[in-house]
Design a protein around this motif. Sequence first.
Motif: not given
Length: 283
Positions: A33-49
């Motif tokens: 769905e990003a094509s031809p734009g930008q695909f980003l990655l995000r790490i959702e790590d707020i649950d530290r346990d």
Amino acid sequence: MAGDAIRRTRFAPSPTGLLHLGHAYAALIAAQEASPGQFLLRIEDIDRDRCKPEYEAAIYDDLLWLGLDWQHPVMRQTDRMDAYQDALTQLAPLCYPCSCRRGDIRAALSAPQEGALPAGPDGLIYPGTCRHRPMDETGPDDVIRLDTARAFDALGIENLSFRDECILPDQDHILSRDEFLDGIGDVILSRRGMGTSYHLAVVIDDAEQGITHITRGKDLFDSTWIHVLLQKLLKLPTPIYHHHRLIRDDSGKRLAKRDDARALRHYRDDGTTPAQIRQMLNL
């Protein structure tokens, strides 16, 4: 967002287990769905346990194996606690501390009625037990809840709306104030030991990354109402949404991380190719 020429999507997994076929589908759809734009990655790590470094490393490894690429550096939520705190401070006049545990909420909801307890995308519909408490009473064991009625009053609106490319793409989805109060209620903006919540963090991060199109599973459709409300309160743009189908097992059950047999790592070890994964997912 209408004037933004660059189409940006993101894949935002939590490193609490190995990626499975459902994650592969979500990541591939986001990239498509990003094509031809930008695909980003995000790490959702707020649950530290529950989040583990080895699972985060496996995310990168599996996505690269699938043939995906993304912009660097990768955003990680644990690096952004100041941004979430700033948003909480901005929303504080519409919030209150809550000391109720799940058992307290269940007891309050079940006392006057019988049958299934009312639940929404943020869990059981909170009965408002602590709504009278001021924010200056907040203690270390409290969560912070949004007083949804006051939020709607502050905005001066009676309805929320957003556009979805996948579900009824030719018309806006609309939810009334009363439907929100009855079906979602006072959502948690900061959980114990986290300093934020999924709902608040995802809204702040999507705006920071300039995400124009949010792709995710249909199971998160109802959560979008929470996000649209927060976007309006924080004066952030509302992206276009794309709630895609879910990948299920042979019995029709939605895949979860506990379904280890469906992990991409096992398919890789068995010699499955990325092209075969795409065929399995009908991509």
